[in-house]
Design an enzyme around this catalytic site. Structure first.
Site, mmCIF file in Angstrom:
data_model
loop_
_atom_site.group_PDB
_atom_site.id
_atom_site.type_symbol
_atom_site.label_atom_id
_atom_site.label_comp_id
_atom_site.label_asym_id
_atom_site.label_seq_id
_atom_site.Cartn_x
_atom_site.Cartn_y
_atom_site.Cartn_z
ATOM 1 N N LYS A 170 10.671 43.404 23.495
ATOM 2 C CA LYS A 170 10.119 43.269 24.841
ATOM 3 C C LYS A 170 8.661 43.705 24.783
ATOM 4 O O LYS A 170 8.356 44.899 24.745
ATOM 5 C CB LYS A 170 10.851 44.125 25.875
ATOM 6 N N GLY A 203 9.515 46.803 32.911
ATOM 7 C CA GLY A 203 10.428 47.877 32.563
ATOM 8 C C GLY A 203 11.754 47.830 33.302
ATOM 9 O O GLY A 203 12.825 47.843 32.682
ATOM 10 N N VAL A 206 13.798 44.426 32.264
ATOM 11 C CA VAL A 206 14.188 44.204 30.865
ATOM 12 C C VAL A 206 14.263 45.515 30.076
ATOM 13 O O VAL A 206 15.187 45.732 29.304
ATOM 14 C CB VAL A 206 13.218 43.222 30.173
ATOM 15 N N GLY A 207 13.289 46.402 30.277
ATOM 16 C CA GLY A 207 13.271 47.645 29.514
ATOM 17 C C GLY A 207 14.493 48.505 29.743
ATOM 18 O O GLY A 207 15.083 49.048 28.798
ATOM 19 N N GLU A 245 6.637 56.765 20.309
ATOM 20 C CA GLU A 245 5.227 57.103 20.069
ATOM 21 C C GLU A 245 4.581 57.090 21.439
ATOM 22 O O GLU A 245 4.418 56.042 22.059
ATOM 23 C CB GLU A 245 4.597 56.093 19.111
ATOM 24 N N CYS A 279 -3.986 55.633 22.196
ATOM 25 C CA CYS A 279 -3.216 56.872 22.371
ATOM 26 C C CYS A 279 -3.679 57.967 21.428
ATOM 27 O O CYS A 279 -3.555 59.154 21.735
ATOM 28 C CB CYS A 279 -1.734 56.596 22.179
ATOM 29 N N GLU A 378 -4.267 62.578 29.757
ATOM 30 C CA GLU A 378 -4.705 61.410 29.008
ATOM 31 C C GLU A 378 -5.378 60.429 29.974
ATOM 32 O O GLU A 378 -4.743 59.905 30.885
ATOM 33 C CB GLU A 378 -3.512 60.747 28.324
#
Length: 478
Positions: A170, A203, A206-207, A245, A279, A378
């Site tokens: 995906k 998400g 499908v996630g 990750e 990232c 972040e």
């Protein structure tokens, strides 16, 4: 205008179970550039069933057959390099030089490394009378992000293939074009039906059904820490393996030596690459407090050299990926100003002359303290922060004072000292003087995730380890 209305399931292009679509917006123009089908739990069911049906055959293949398939993929990938680059520029705003260079090149590099590793990887070893066997884990749900699409697809799909797993991919709904082209590459390369499957969508659609599916044995996810937590929760009832990750707030310790100004400038340049949407970006630059003024001057010069604009032109960075990302970055820049950091370059608003598109000014803050929001969260935009340290012990303390631990950087002429500092950084991937290696393990400590990708290390999470005791007679083990 691109239109991708079919998924790749069981070796065929099939329509979605439900007639739903989503529009993809070009971040440079803010205009719709394509339409993609949106999957559902029913599509995930079909894809997982295809992958499970294919697993028996693919998991039983030998090294030679898998190598042949991977080499065919590399050949087809290289043929489609230009198409992938164009898609990257369109869907995420990567400048043409970056899209056709490092973005596409990362995919080819990881594929070549996977082939190299597979050529010599030991799937069996004798330990005394016991045979230790490494077997493919099964059907893998692979969920990839939008910021480095080819890199993240490569470090999941190719190790999974090499180890004998089957999979459902995906891609991010923000960068779906490249995922679709990759499915075309896999089809052209002759990957056996059902081994690789693609379902597009977001998400929730499908996630969630993919990560929670009882027919999925392992989930590999790259994205935000928040989303990673939800993936783990979804997967938990099935006790399936989850590798992640996730986010980062990586320190870049610049040593107090002869190359100081050059290393400050290089750190700013690295931070700005890909519009700061990396990232592992060196977002917290740590410099000797006594040299803060020198660092400010070098950082300002470097930021002023970062050209921003139409990604089809000769620029260093293009836009950030979306309106929501633009607003998030703008809010955090304003937060840095409000909290008293020194604005060295950039700031809020679009760069001069760019009235349309999600463009952000290359921004640098100095005199930042590690408790400020811009040093903790972040940002995922072209925003660098500079923090002063008293000595190296203080620098390491600041570097490790974060909930993340994805990456770290050390820059300095004294290689022995740089190596010693790198050992003390609590992160999974630490670069000394911008070192790079496709064979290095990549992954995070703490809230930056678990598991490792890249090279040989990327194979391990796709394997189960079996011990066959009494495999050899006791006298043969002596």
């Amino acid at each position: 205008m691109r239109e991708y209305l079919r998924f790749y399931i069981g070796g065929a292009w099939v329509g979605a179970a439900e007639p739903r679509t989503m529009e993809v917006v070009n971040p440079a123009t803010e205009e719709v550039c394509g339409t993609v089908a949106v999957g559902s739990a029913a599509d995930v069911d079909r894809a997982v069933a295809a992958a499970r049906a294919a697993f028996t055959g693919w998991s039983a293949t030998g090294r030679k057959e898998r190598l042949e398939v991977l080499r065919n993929i590399l050949e087809e990938y290289q043929k489609r390099g230009g198409d992938l680059a164009a898609a990257l520029t369109e869907e995420m705003g990567a400048p043409a030089s970056l899209a056709g260079g490092f973005q596409v090149g990362l995919g080819a590099g990881h594929l070549a490394k996977a082939i190299e590793v597979l050529e010599r990887f030991a799937f069996e070893e004798r330990r005394g009378a016991t045979l230790v066997v490494k077997e493919p884990i099964g059907v893998c749900g692979l969920i990839t992000p939008w910021n480095w699409p080819m890199n993240q697809i490569a470090v999941k799909v190719f190790p999974a293939l090499a180890t004998g797993c089957t999979m459902v991919l995906k891609p991010s709904e923000r960068s779906p074009f490249t995922g679709q082209i990759m499915a075309e590459v896999m089809d052209a390369a002759g990957v056996p039906a059902g081994v690789f499957n693609l379902v597009q969508g977001d998400g929730p659609s499908v996630g969630v059904p993919l990560s929670s599916h009882p027919g999925v044995d392992m989930v590999s996810f790259t994205g935000s820490t928040r989303a990673g937590v939800e993936i783990a929760r979804n997967a938990a009832p099935g006790v399936k393996r989850v590798t992640q990750e996730l986010g980062g707030k990586s320190p870049n310790i610049v040593l107090d030596d002869a190359d100081f100004a050059e290393n400050v400038a290089a750190g700013v340049g690295t931070m700005m690459g890909n519009s700061g949407q990396t990232c592992s970006a060196p977002s917290r630059m740590l410099v000797p407090a006594a040299r803060m003024d020198e660092a400010v001057a070098a950082a300002r010069r470097a930021a002023e050299q970062v050209t921003v604009g139409d990604p089809n032109g000769d620029v260093v960075i293009g836009p950030v990926v979306s309106a929501s990302q633009f607003e998030k970055v703008q809010a955090l820049i304003q937060k840095g100003i409000d909290e008293g950091a020194t604005l060295v370059a950039g700031g809020t608003g679009r760069p001069d002359g760019l009235e349309k598109g999600y463009y952000v000014k290359p921004t640098v803050f100095a005199n930042v303290t590690n408790d400020m929001t811009i040093a903790r969260e972040e940002i995922f935009g072209p925003v660098a922060t500079i923090i002063g340290y008293d000595d190296l012990d203080h620098a390491v303390e600041i570097a490790n004072d974060t909930e993340y631990g994805l990456a770290g950087y050390v820059a300095g002429a004294d290689l022995d000292q740089a190596r010693a500092v790198a050992r003390r950084i609590r992160a999974g991937w630490v670069a000394v003087n911008d070192g790079f290696d496709f064979g290095s393990p990549f992954g995070g400590y703490k809230k930056s995730g678990n598991g490792r990708e890249w090279g040989e290390f990327g194979f391990h999470d796709y394997l189960e380890v079996k011990g066959i005791l009494g495999y050899a007679p006791d006298d043969a083990a002596s």
